[in-house]
Structure formats: C-alpha cells, structure tokens
Design a protein around this motif. Structure first.
Motif, short mmCIF file in Angstrom:
data_model
loop_
_atom_site.label_atom_id
_atom_site.label_comp_id
_atom_site.label_asym_id
_atom_site.label_seq_id
_atom_site.Cartn_x
_atom_site.Cartn_y
_atom_site.Cartn_z
N VAL A 223 0.86 -1.18 0.00
CA VAL A 223 0.00 0.00 0.00
C VAL A 223 0.90 1.23 0.00
O VAL A 223 1.64 1.48 0.96
CB VAL A 223 -0.94 0.00 1.21
CG1 VAL A 223 -1.76 1.29 1.25
CG2 VAL A 223 -1.85 -1.22 1.18
N THR A 224 0.84 2.00 -1.08
CA THR A 224 1.75 3.14 -1.25
C THR A 224 1.09 4.47 -0.92
O THR A 224 1.77 5.42 -0.56
CB THR A 224 2.27 3.18 -2.69
OG1 THR A 224 1.15 3.21 -3.60
CG2 THR A 224 3.11 1.95 -2.99
N ARG A 225 -0.22 4.56 -1.07
CA ARG A 225 -0.97 5.77 -0.69
C ARG A 225 -2.29 5.33 -0.09
O ARG A 225 -2.93 4.41 -0.60
CB ARG A 225 -1.24 6.66 -1.91
CG ARG A 225 -0.04 7.44 -2.41
CD ARG A 225 -0.39 8.25 -3.64
NE ARG A 225 -0.46 7.40 -4.84
CZ ARG A 225 -0.97 7.78 -6.01
NH1 ARG A 225 -1.52 9.00 -6.12
NH2 ARG A 225 -0.97 6.97 -7.05
N SER A 383 7.58 -6.47 6.88
CA SER A 383 8.07 -5.11 7.03
C SER A 383 7.78 -4.30 5.77
O SER A 383 7.84 -4.84 4.66
CB SER A 383 9.58 -5.11 7.32
OG SER A 383 10.27 -5.75 6.27
N PRO A 384 7.44 -3.03 5.90
CA PRO A 384 7.08 -2.22 4.73
C PRO A 384 8.18 -2.17 3.69
O PRO A 384 9.37 -2.01 4.02
CB PRO A 384 6.82 -0.83 5.33
CG PRO A 384 6.47 -1.09 6.76
CD PRO A 384 7.29 -2.28 7.16
N SER A 385 7.80 -2.31 2.43
CA SER A 385 8.77 -2.24 1.32
C SER A 385 9.23 -0.81 1.11
O SER A 385 8.56 0.15 1.52
CB SER A 385 8.13 -2.77 0.04
OG SER A 385 7.70 -4.10 0.19
N LYS A 397 11.26 5.75 -0.53
CA LYS A 397 9.97 5.97 0.12
C LYS A 397 9.48 4.64 0.66
O LYS A 397 9.62 3.60 0.02
CB LYS A 397 8.96 6.54 -0.87
CG LYS A 397 9.28 7.95 -1.34
CD LYS A 397 8.22 8.47 -2.29
CE LYS A 397 6.88 8.62 -1.58
NZ LYS A 397 5.86 9.23 -2.48
N THR A 398 8.90 4.66 1.83
CA THR A 398 8.45 3.44 2.50
C THR A 398 6.95 3.27 2.31
O THR A 398 6.18 4.23 2.44
CB THR A 398 8.78 3.50 4.00
OG1 THR A 398 10.19 3.70 4.16
CG2 THR A 398 8.38 2.21 4.70
#
Length: 656
Positions: A223-225, A383-385, A397-398
């Motif tokens: 999930v990027t946004r 863990s977030p990419s 950017k995480t």
C-alpha cells in the motif's frame, strides 16, 4: 378416542415449538470457551470438536459409503506461550472426503476458495485475525489470545452414532512440535504444541513483522498511498525459480470486504464490469460516484498484463516492470525480466472507512500458458517495502503496509504434461516417439484410436508432420521393420510442443547430441527456453552451437538452452506450401550440443547416459519415452557388414 383436553393443548404446542427452536438456537450460539484442558498447556493448545450433523439427500441405500452427511465442528486455537503467535496456520487431517462450505475466521492457506474439497486434509490460516497475543501482554484476554473457527461442510459415509473426526490436527507454524492428538470421548480431539528447542531462527521476540519468505514465486502487495475511502497499492510478482516461467500470466484473488477496483496502471482486469457495484452495497453507499469510470466490481477479479506498446502510456503505463504481455522469465535467463508489476486503486466499504484500516485480498492464484502450476499461500504482513523516490533524489519511500504472498510450483495428482520428448540415436533407425496420450487423449477424433496401446516406432521424417498425417508413415515403417501394429492404432500424444533428443556421435574423447524443438500450437513463443537434466553427463557439457547454452546455477546437472539474439522466437504452426494437400508445418529450432568425456570418466553414452532424465520447456516438465533406443540393430548391421566384407576379402584372396 376421547375429546382432547383443551387446557393441555397450549402446553403441548409450546413443547413442540421449543423442540424445534432450541436446537436451532444452540446451532447458532457462540461456541463455549475452551475446555479447562487448555490451562495445562504451556504452548499452543488446539482442539477440534464435532458439534453436530445430519443426513443429507439423496438416500443411497445401495452405496452407503457415498451417503452425504452435514457436519458442524469447531476448531479452537489458544496461545498459552510466552511469544506472540504470528500468522497462525493449523492443519486438519480430514479423511472422509469432506467438502467444506464455510469456515468463519479463517481461509484455506493454499489459496483455494470455499466451498471446496478438503478430503485429503487442509491447512487453515487466520483471517481477519492472523496473530494471537499472549496472556502476559493481554492480562489473559481470551479474545486476543485465542480464536474459534466454526466449520460447516459435507462428509461422506459416516452416519450416527459414528463421528466423522479428522485423522489429526497440528500447528503448522515453524518452530513447533505437536504430539499425536488425544481423543476425549468420540467427538473431541486435543493437542498441545510446544516450541522445538532444536529449531533455529533469526526472528527476535521483539520483531513487529514476520520475515519475508523465499519461494518459487513471490507476490508483494504494498500500500503506497492511503485515504479514508480508498488506497493505492503496488503488486509486484517476482520469479525466483531458475526454471520457472509465466507466459500471458493471469492473476486472481478474492476481495473479503466488498472492495472494488476503481482504476489501474500497468495491468488491466480481463473483464470491465460494474454491475455487482450498481446493484450491490457499493452502489448504495457511493451514490454520487460515476460507476461508468470504475474498472471492475467482481468479488474475484482476474488481472492480465498489458502489451509492450503500453509501457510509456501516461494513462495505463509508466510503471517499472509493467507491460510485458504477461511474460515473466526465470532469473537465470534475464533477471531484469523476472519481475512484473502494476498499480491498483482500491475503494473500500464500511466499516473500513479509515486510512489505517487496510485489508489485503485473499485466495491468490496465478497461472500462465504452457507453464508450471503454482499454489499460493495467504498474504502475510511483513516489514514495509521501500521504493526509489520519484523525484530522483537518492532516497527511498516506505510503503504504508506490505503483505507477501509466497507461491510454489506443485505437481497436482493427475495433472498431464503440456510437452513431450522423443529419443533417437545414430545406432538405431527408429525414433522412440512420445507416449500415447502423453498430453491427454483427444476428446473427439476422426478415427478410432487406442489410448493404451504403446506408440509406434517412427522413421525420422515422421517427426516433421502432424500426428494425424503420420499414419501411412508409421504403418509403412512397421511393415518394413516387421514391428507389431495394434488394432486400432494408438492415439497421438496431443502435445503442443514436442522435443526430439538425438544422440548424434560418440567417440573416445567426447560425444554430441542434437536437440530439435517443434511447436505444433497456433501461437508463438517469444524468449523460449528449454532445459535438460542429465544425471551423469551434465559435468561434461561444452557448448550449444545454435543456442545459448549454460549450466543452471541452483539446479544440479541441468543445462539451460535459449535462442540466440534474433532466433529467440519459436513460431507457430503454419500451412504447408499447398494447404490442399500438404500437411501443416511446425515452428522449429535446432542445435547440436557437444560434451567431453574428460569430466565424466566411465560414462556409457549409448547405454543411456547420453539421454536426459528430465526435460523442461518454458518451465513445464515434459513427458519422456518409456524406452531408450537400443543398439541391437546397429550391432546387427555392423555384424552383417563385417560378414560381407570378410566374404569379399576371402574371395579376393582365393582369386590370387
């Protein structure tokens, strides 16, 4: 009969109503708390309780083993350990050909959707609650440290008073050992699983997320946004198997919270349909939304890749690793083409109207054309990419949240190959063809054929014509070589791709083989590859002359071959020169391969060591012949030639 007592009648009717209502209320009530036996377990306590069942129609008096019965049961998991149980998975060894209809609070870990068959046992994973906390960190709050899964389904052959219990139950998480479960009476099974003291892991107790796992194929859902009503996610498919491959991949999943796809970049649904939204909850909630611009509202959408020309399209493309027409190559061929990615804009539904309320889809499946079968597990929070910043600055950017889906190549029971191999050699004039019905028997045929008769030996020229045009050649060859001919003749192999391995030469210091690939399908293969596994000969591999050939890293005794630049396109089958009388012509690629005997002392090339033990085309394992070419005919020919030569020499001597 006497007149009924009218005063007694209301009580009688009330007793009938209670007899009907009470069982229904009991069936719908929340299962009781775990038994006190759980308190004696200092690990993870599992229990399986059969709670009820009933006979289902039809009644099969002549075949009671296939009589269907409804079953209801409760699977309970309690974490009594000191560490949080993350992404729990429990195996239930169903053994009565069970057909599971529903499982509250869980999904099938292999990605299978319900209803579905689980008769050989199945693995459950938690959803939406995937983790179980400890009593220490929750002060004994059972709602956080335990879960109960209510199961409803159909089983066969076990009627009252017998109870259809599973063969076993066990915790499938790494690092746990489970003894044989104990039966309490006829309808309750319990087991206490504890930490394995010999298990080594790099996970610390304080880790917030589980580590990323390895597999043949991994899918990241990042999930990027995120906003209150919707979010953007990037889906990245990465191939890690040295021989795995996907062509025209199709990816599907199941939305569990009534989500729908608003727009996408880098890929597209195979069906643009919003009817489920317009006539469903989504249309009632988003009354001001123009659903004509929505892409897909299916609960289980199928996603396909975009063609190459959309790569730089500002509306549909501009996503790194997108738009390759569904082709994902193995990393051993080209690491840059072993990844595919796309972005998706997802709209949520109540009660998930919070930017932090994120739920990935479940039941992931991926498939391709003439490719291996993949089984995918549930998405696991990791863990977030991190992604390179679009500004070009040297920073990352995480993602807000990341889930990993691991898929592995499987070989389902009864699955048929999609390609086949024939063997031939310089010392035998016949070709050992593909097996009868190697890739399945024909559903319809213009002539009667045998599905069990062994395939007829062929002359080499027969490999160049389709099977339906080989009859005369096969018959003539059988007559010439005095070979038996079954009646009816054997069916064809029905394989879209066939490969011939020909033992070409054998000399003191080395030997050579020739491999020919035939494409009988009506579609072409770009960036094709073939691989041969040779148990004894692979260390002696030297060179493939018309292909790019190399030993495969990570796959023992395997040689990978692919077309050289400009010749990496295996064309489809085409019409002959005169379509009215000439057979169709297959697409064909061919190369000679050389081997040295220096690294393989004692190798018996003609005795079988010169033939592959496994052959793959585009990651799909092919069917091999059941017999190898023998050298008997060759030796017989040498013996005859020597006898003739000897007679000539004797005759010449006598003439002197």
């Amino acid at each position: 009969m006497g007149t009924p007592n009218m005063a007694f009648l209301p009580l009688f009717l009330l007793s009938i109503q209670l007899a009907v209502v009470l069982p229904q209320a009991q069936a719908q009530s929340t299962p009781a708390a775990p038994a006190p036996a759980a308190d004696a377990c200092n690990g993870v306590f599992l229990s399986y309780a059969y709670t009820g069942g009933a006979k289902l129609p039809p009644t099969l008096k002549s075949n009671p083993t296939r009589q269907p019965y409804r079953f209801e049961s409760t699977l309970t998991i309690v974490n009594n350990g000191l560490d949080e149980l993350k992404a729990w998975r429990v195996f239930v060894g169903f053994q009565h050909d069970e057909f599971l209809v529903s499982a509250s609070g869980a999904v099938l870990a292999d990605g299978t959707s319900l209803p579905g068959g689980v008769g050989n046992g199945t693995l459950f994973a938690g959803y939406p609650s995937t983790d179980l906390k400890t009593a220490v960190e929750t002060a004994g709050d059972m709602t956080q440290m335990s879960t109960q899964i209510n199961l409803v389904g159909t089983q066969f052959g076990v009627g009252s008073p017998n109870v259809p219990m599973p063969a076993n139950i066990s915790l499938a998480n790494d690092g746990f050992v489970c003894p044989k479960p104990a039966l309490q009476g006829k309808s309750l099974m319990q087991v206490c699983c504890t930490k394995d003291p010999t298990f080594k892991t790099n996970i610390t107790v304080d880790d917030e997320f589980l580590p990323r796992r390895s597999g043949d194929l991994t899918i990241m859902y990042d999930v990027t946004r995120t906003y209150d009503l919707n979010y953007w996610a990037q889906v990245t498919i990465s191939n890690h198997n040295p021989l795995g491959r996907l062509d025209n991949w199709q990816l599907s999943w199941v939305w569990m919270r009534d989500e729908f796809i608003y727009t996408m970049k880098g890929a597209y649904p195979d069906l643009v349909d919003t009817s489920d939204c317009i006539f469903g909850r989504q249309g009632q909630y988003y009354q001001d939304l123009d659903f004509s611009t929505v892409l897909n509202c299916e609960r289980s959408p199928t996603i396909i890749d975009l063609p190459l020309e959309k790569t730089n399209d500002t509306t549909l493309g501009m996503v790194p690793f997108c738009c390759r027409d569904g082709t994902i190559l193995p990393p051993s061929m080209d690491p840059s083409k072993s990844v595919s990615a796309f972005q998706i804009n997802v709209f949520k539904m109540p009660p998930d109207l919070n930017r932090s309320q994120l739920s990935p889809p479940q039941n992931w499946k991926i498939s391709g054309r003439l490719n291996p079968d993949y089984k995918c597990g549930p998405p696991v929070r990791v863990s977030p990419s991190q992604f390179p910043d679009s500004s070009g600055l040297p920073l990352n950017k995480t993602a807000f949240a990341s889930w990993q889906v691991v898929c592995n190549i499987t070989h389902p029971k009864g699955a048929i190959p999609k390609c086949c191999v024939s063997f031939s050699a310089y010392y035998n004039e016949s070709v050992m063809p593909c097996k009868t019905c190697a890739c399945g028997c024909p559903s319809t045929s213009s002539r009667t054929c045998s599905t069990t008769a062994p395939a007829l030996l062929l002359p080499s020229q027969a490999l160049l014509v389709p099977f339906e045009n080989r009859t005369n050649l096969a018959n003539a060859w059988a007559d010439l070589k005095h070979l038996p001919k079954p009646n009816p003749l054997p069916c064809g192999d029905n394989c879209g791709v066939s490969i011939n391995w020909h033992l070409y030469t054998d000399y003191s210091r080395g030997w050579t083989a020739r491999i020919t690939i035939f494409n009988w399908d009506d579609f072409s293969f770009a960036d094709w590859f073939a691989a041969v596994e040779m148990d004894k000969a692979a260390p002696g591999f030297e060179k493939a002359y018309s292909f790019n050939g190399s030993a495969v890293t990570g796959a023992n005794n395997t040689i990978l071959m692919q077309g050289v630049t400009g010749l990496n396109y295996l064309v489809a089958e085409t019409d002959g020169a005169d379509p009215q009388k000439d057979p169709r012509v297959p697409g064909k690629q061919q190369s000679v391969i050389s081997f040295t005997k220096k690294n393989t002392p004692g190798i018996n090339v003609a005795g079988g060591d010169g033939f592959p033990t496994r052959v793959y085309f585009n990651g799909e394992e092919c069917s091999l012949p059941s017999v190898l070419p023998t050298s008997d005919a060759y030796r017989k020919g040498l013996s005859t030639s020597f006898s003739v030569l000897l007679a000539v020499v004797v005759f010449l001597i006598m003439q002197r």
